[in-house]
Enzyme design. Structure first.
Site, PDB file in Angstrom:
ATOM      1  N   ASN A   1      -1.444   6.391  12.962  1.00 10.01           N
ATOM      2  CA  ASN A   1      -2.825   5.970  12.732  1.00 10.01           C
ATOM      3  C   ASN A   1      -3.291   4.800  13.588  1.00 10.01           C
ATOM      4  OD1 ASN A   1      -3.096   7.941  10.682  1.00 10.01           O
ATOM      5  ND2 ASN A   1      -1.850   6.630   9.369  1.00 10.01           N
ATOM      6  N   THR A   2      -2.431   4.338  14.499  1.00  6.54           N
ATOM      7  CA  THR A   2      -2.850   3.345  15.490  1.00  6.54           C
ATOM      8  C   THR A   2      -2.755   4.048  16.837  1.00  6.54           C
ATOM      9  OG1 THR A   2      -2.113   1.458  14.178  1.00  6.54           O
ATOM     10  CG2 THR A   2      -2.258   1.121  16.554  1.00  6.54           C
TER      11      THR A   2
ATOM     12  N   ASN B   1      -2.378  10.132   4.822  1.00  8.66           N
ATOM     13  CA  ASN B   1      -3.079   8.854   4.946  1.00  8.66           C
ATOM     14  C   ASN B   1      -3.376   8.530   6.397  1.00  8.66           C
ATOM     15  OD1 ASN B   1      -1.767   6.094   5.988  1.00  8.66           O
ATOM     16  ND2 ASN B   1      -0.099   7.447   5.330  1.00  8.66           N
TER      17      ASN B   1
ATOM     18  N   PHE C   1      -3.099   0.579   9.423  1.00  5.62           N
ATOM     19  CA  PHE C   1      -2.578  -0.804   9.359  1.00  5.62           C
ATOM     20  C   PHE C   1      -3.620  -1.778   8.816  1.00  5.62           C
ATOM     21  CE2 PHE C   1       0.780  -0.443  13.045  1.00  5.62           C
ATOM     22  CZ  PHE C   1       1.562   0.342  12.225  1.00  5.62           C
TER      23      PHE C   1
ATOM     24  N   ASN D   1       8.958   7.939   9.544  1.00  7.30           N
ATOM     25  CA  ASN D   1       7.590   7.706   9.107  1.00  7.30           C
ATOM     26  C   ASN D   1       6.958   9.054   8.692  1.00  7.30           C
ATOM     27  OD1 ASN D   1       4.969   6.417   8.884  1.00  7.30           O
ATOM     28  ND2 ASN D   1       5.736   4.881  10.300  1.00  7.30           N
TER      29      ASN D   1
ATOM     30  N   SER E   1       3.693   4.764  13.379  1.00  6.34           N
ATOM     31  CA  SER E   1       2.520   5.166  12.599  1.00  6.34           C
ATOM     32  C   SER E   1       1.627   6.045  13.468  1.00  6.34           C
ATOM     33  CB  SER E   1       1.730   3.938  12.157  1.00  6.34           C
ATOM     34  OG  SER E   1       0.455   4.361  11.712  1.00  6.34           O
TER      35      SER E   1
ATOM     36  N   LYS F   1      11.654   1.705  13.297  1.00 10.77           N
ATOM     37  CA  LYS F   1      11.236   2.859  12.475  1.00 10.77           C
ATOM     38  C   LYS F   1      10.576   3.913  13.347  1.00 10.77           C
ATOM     39  CE  LYS F   1       8.716   4.076   8.275  1.00 10.77           C
ATOM     40  NZ  LYS F   1       8.125   3.545   7.048  1.00 10.77           N
TER      41      LYS F   1
HETATM   42  C1  LIG Z   1      -0.456   5.489   2.064  1.00 13.10           C
HETATM   43  C2  LIG Z   1       0.728   5.236   2.959  1.00 13.10           C
HETATM   44  C3  LIG Z   1       0.748   4.103   3.766  1.00 13.10           C
HETATM   45  C4  LIG Z   1       1.842   3.862   4.612  1.00 13.10           C
HETATM   46  N1  LIG Z   1       1.862   2.732   5.384  1.00 13.10           N
HETATM   47  C5  LIG Z   1       2.940   2.463   6.152  1.00 13.10           C
HETATM   48  C6  LIG Z   1       3.017   1.259   6.905  1.00 13.10           C
HETATM   49  O1  LIG Z   1       2.116   0.416   6.864  1.00 13.10           O
HETATM   50  N2  LIG Z   1       4.117   1.065   7.679  1.00 13.10           N
HETATM   51  C7  LIG Z   1       5.155   1.965   7.738  1.00 13.10           C
HETATM   52  O2  LIG Z   1       6.140   1.719   8.444  1.00 13.10           O
HETATM   53  N3  LIG Z   1       5.111   3.102   7.010  1.00 13.10           N
HETATM   54  C8  LIG Z   1       4.046   3.365   6.228  1.00 13.10           C
HETATM   55  N4  LIG Z   1       4.016   4.516   5.491  1.00 13.10           N
HETATM   56  C9  LIG Z   1       5.128   5.497   5.629  1.00 13.10           C
HETATM   57  C10 LIG Z   1       6.176   5.355   4.548  1.00 13.10           C
HETATM   58  O3  LIG Z   1       6.797   4.093   4.606  1.00 13.10           O
HETATM   59  C11 LIG Z   1       7.260   6.460   4.707  1.00 13.10           C
HETATM   60  O4  LIG Z   1       7.932   6.271   5.928  1.00 13.10           O
HETATM   61  C12 LIG Z   1       6.657   7.865   4.710  1.00 13.10           C
HETATM   62  O5  LIG Z   1       5.602   7.963   3.788  1.00 13.10           O
HETATM   63  C13 LIG Z   1       7.711   8.926   4.344  1.00 13.10           C
HETATM   64  O6  LIG Z   1       8.294   8.674   3.100  1.00 13.10           O
HETATM   65  P1  LIG Z   1       7.787   9.348   1.717  1.00 13.10           P
HETATM   66  O7  LIG Z   1       7.770  10.838   1.946  1.00 13.10           O
HETATM   67  O8  LIG Z   1       8.792   8.903   0.677  1.00 13.10           O
HETATM   68  O9  LIG Z   1       6.431   8.812   1.460  1.00 13.10           O
HETATM   69  C14 LIG Z   1       2.932   4.776   4.644  1.00 13.10           C
HETATM   70  C15 LIG Z   1       2.901   5.918   3.817  1.00 13.10           C
HETATM   71  C16 LIG Z   1       1.822   6.146   2.976  1.00 13.10           C
HETATM   72  C17 LIG Z   1       1.836   7.386   2.095  1.00 13.10           C
END
Ligand SMILES: Cc1cc2nc3c(=O)[nH]c(=O)nc-3n(C[C@H](O)[C@H](O)[C@H](O)COP(=O)(O)O)c2cc1C
Length: 339
Positions: A176-177, A110, A114, A245, A174, A216
């Site tokens: 993406n920022t 992704n 934000f 993350n 993140s 985080k």
């Molecule tokens: C579509 C998507 C959007 C995410 N948006 C955020 C976010 O806004 N803030 C954040 O701290 N992590 C965000 N994450 C990261 C997740 O909270 C998590 O740290 C990461 O995906 C690893 O865990 P997972 O393998 O269980 O997905 C996002 C993940 C995905 C897949």
């Protein structure tokens, strides 16, 4: 049952499926139908950061960015829910498409960027909630705020959500920022942590309530980077660390048609990188600072290994998309067996 729902959802583009699924959950909640979807299991209480969690398996940030779906998600059995990332002002995020499924790898890429409705919207939603469980609120900075001024966005976020949150997460990880992850290193990190601690102190004085704050971090750090973050966190007096993350690494998905999409990779491929960071943090921090483990939990074993590596709580996102609420129960029961 979730398998059938998932097969239908996966026919839609990922972001559309995401919004459709959350609206469906809200509807099911309103009609009292979620009991059928929610797994049944005994509580598995754990005390972390001074908070009593009914079980150690939470929902990770990013799924409910605006706290629009708290009641429905809260009915599924999570031990806690983290909403956000919320930035001070609403922002649209990156152009679509910005979310990609890699089912062969139980993964997602992704680059949402934000996208969120801002603090004011989130606070209004939280004030209307029925959900009584533990609520984490994840704060970030607006894309247009230069890194040198990021402190001010984090301060605004903390001050605004403080009275509603059980814990607050400062997101510096993140991908993406642009430039955000630079805040995880060197003097930038130390300055930010000092500012966060200072803001927490002001909020304690204003509210007579101590709300723990966790930071985080990303999985893309070498051993020295992990040690540095651990030491800086311990020196700052903050309350926890969330690891991790998404990753910018693509080794595990080489050759996949979506492998070269920009953004953060989550799900099974981030299991090992995230575990490595948790182990590195625990080696440095021991029991001084609680670690919340997240990244690549797709079954009981991958949840339990994070606890064995030193995490006190875990969170799930991508695994939840692929496996549904059954994963919550599986993770809780695997962790319970370790006790
Ligand atoms: C579509 C998507 C959007 C995410 N948006 C955020 C976010 O806004 N803030 C954040 O701290 N992590 C965000 N994450 C990261 C997740 O909270 C998590 O740290 C990461 O995906 C690893 O865990 P997972 O393998 O269980 O997905 C996002 C993940 C995905 C897949």
């Amino acid at each position: 049952m979730y398998g059938a729902i998932r097969n239908l959802l996966f026919r839609l583009p990922p972001e559309q499926a995401h919004n459709f699924a959350l609206s469906g959950l809200d509807l099911a909640d309103r009609f009292g139908l979620l009991k059928a979807l929610a797994p049944k299991f005994d509580a598995c209480p754990v005390n972390v950061m001074g908070l009593e969690f009914p079980n150690p398996v939470g929902l990770a940030a990013g799924l409910d960015k605006n706290a629009d779906h708290l009641d429905a998600l809260g009915a599924l059995g999570f031990g806690f829910i983290e909403v956000g990332t919320v930035t001070p002002l609403a922002q649209p995020g990156n152009p679509k498409p910005r979310m990609f499924r890699l089912p062969e790898h139980q993964a997602i890429i992704n680059r949402m960027g934000f996208n969120n409705e801002g603090l004011e919207h989130m606070l209004a939603r939280i004030d209307k909630r029925r959900y009584q469980g533990i609520l984490g609120i994840n704060v970030g900075k607006n894309k247009d705020t230069p890194n040198e001024e990021s402190e001010s966005d984090y301060r605004k976020g903390i001050a605004a959500v403080y009275s509603r949150a059980d814990y607050i997460t400062v997101n510096v990880s993140s991908p993406n920022t642009p430039g955000l992850r630079d805040l995880q290193f060197g003097d930038s990190l130390k300055r930010l942590l000092d500012a966060v601690k200072d803001e927490q102190g002001k909020c304690v004085a204003n509210t007579s309530r101590y709300v723990p704050i966790a930071v985080k971090i990303a999985p893309d750090m070498d051993d020295e980077g992990i040690r540095f973050v651990a030491q800086a966190l311990r020196n700052s007096g903050l309350d926890g660390v969330i690891a991790t993350n998404t990753t910018i690494g693509r080794d595990a998905v080489q050759g996949h048609p979506h492998a070269d999409e920009a953004g953060g990779l989550s799900g099974a491929p981030v299991r090992e990188p995230s575990l490595r960071v948790i182990k590195g943090l625990y080696a440095e921090l021991g029991e001084d600072l609680p670690i919340i483990g997240v990244g690549g939990i797709t079954d009981g074993e991958s949840a339990a290994e994070k606890i064995q590596a030193g995490a006190k709580l875990v969170q799930i996102y991508t695994g939840f998309i692929y496996r549904g609420p059954a994963l919550i129960k599986e993770a809780v029961e695997a962790i319970r067996k370790l006790q």
